[in-house]
Design an enzyme around this catalytic site. Structure first.
Site, mmCIF file in Angstrom:
data_model
loop_
_atom_site.group_PDB
_atom_site.id
_atom_site.type_symbol
_atom_site.label_atom_id
_atom_site.label_comp_id
_atom_site.label_asym_id
_atom_site.label_seq_id
_atom_site.Cartn_x
_atom_site.Cartn_y
_atom_site.Cartn_z
ATOM 1 N N GLY A 257 43.497 38.887 28.057
ATOM 2 C CA GLY A 257 44.349 39.865 28.719
ATOM 3 C C GLY A 257 43.576 40.634 29.766
ATOM 4 N N HIS A 258 44.272 41.490 30.434
ATOM 5 C CA HIS A 258 43.677 42.297 31.493
ATOM 6 C C HIS A 258 42.723 43.334 30.897
ATOM 7 C CE1 HIS A 258 47.122 40.447 33.391
ATOM 8 N NE2 HIS A 258 46.554 40.703 34.557
ATOM 9 N N GLY A 259 41.593 43.509 31.544
ATOM 10 C CA GLY A 259 40.587 44.444 31.054
ATOM 11 C C GLY A 259 39.991 43.963 29.746
#
Length: 139
Positions: free
Chosen positions: A7-9
């Site tokens: 996922g993002h981050g």
């Protein structure tokens, strides 16, 4: 079954930490990050590094957002391999449910169908539950 959380981050790394906090360590669960400046090729390389290190197949890649970069990179790999499935909607209930399915009795394709049957268990409204209880008590 092997799992890659993405996922993002740092959401996937923290999701893995939360899984371990609740259910213990799962060596078949790995997490990758998607940082600012990373692209599809970087993500594919991260996925392949994990996949190529494993002698066991198949893999389910769980991403945070449908059609986001982590999902798109995983989908490219899934198009090239029947041993990779991609699911979006990364959440703690989803991960815990996936980890406890009996993969000896279902196929990779059937995994998503099983999750669809459970999806109402993932999201609950306190007010709706309280209202239902109150209505039952009135009967």
């Amino acid at each position: 079954m092997n799992f890659i959380l993405a996922g993002h981050g740092n959401i996937a790394v923290e999701m893995k930490n939360s899984i371990e906090m609740i259910a213990g360590e799962y060596p078949n669960v790995r997490a990758i990050t998607f940082q600012l400046g990373d692209g599809i090729e970087t993500l594919k390389d991260k996925y392949l590094k994990i996949i190529n290190q494993s002698t066991e197949q198949p893999f389910i890649i769980i991403t945070d957002i449908f059609s986001g970069s982590p999902y798109n990179a995983a989908a490219i790999l899934a198009m090239q391999s029947e041993n990779i499935e991609v699911i979006s909607g990364l959440s703690l209930p989803l991960c815990l449910a996936l980890l406890h399915l009996d993969y000896s009795s279902i196929s990779l394709e059937e995994t998503f169908e099983q999750l669809n049957d459970m999806k109402s268990d993932f999201i609950k409204s306190f007010k709706k539950i309280a209202k239902n209880i109150a209505e039952e008590e009135e009967l």
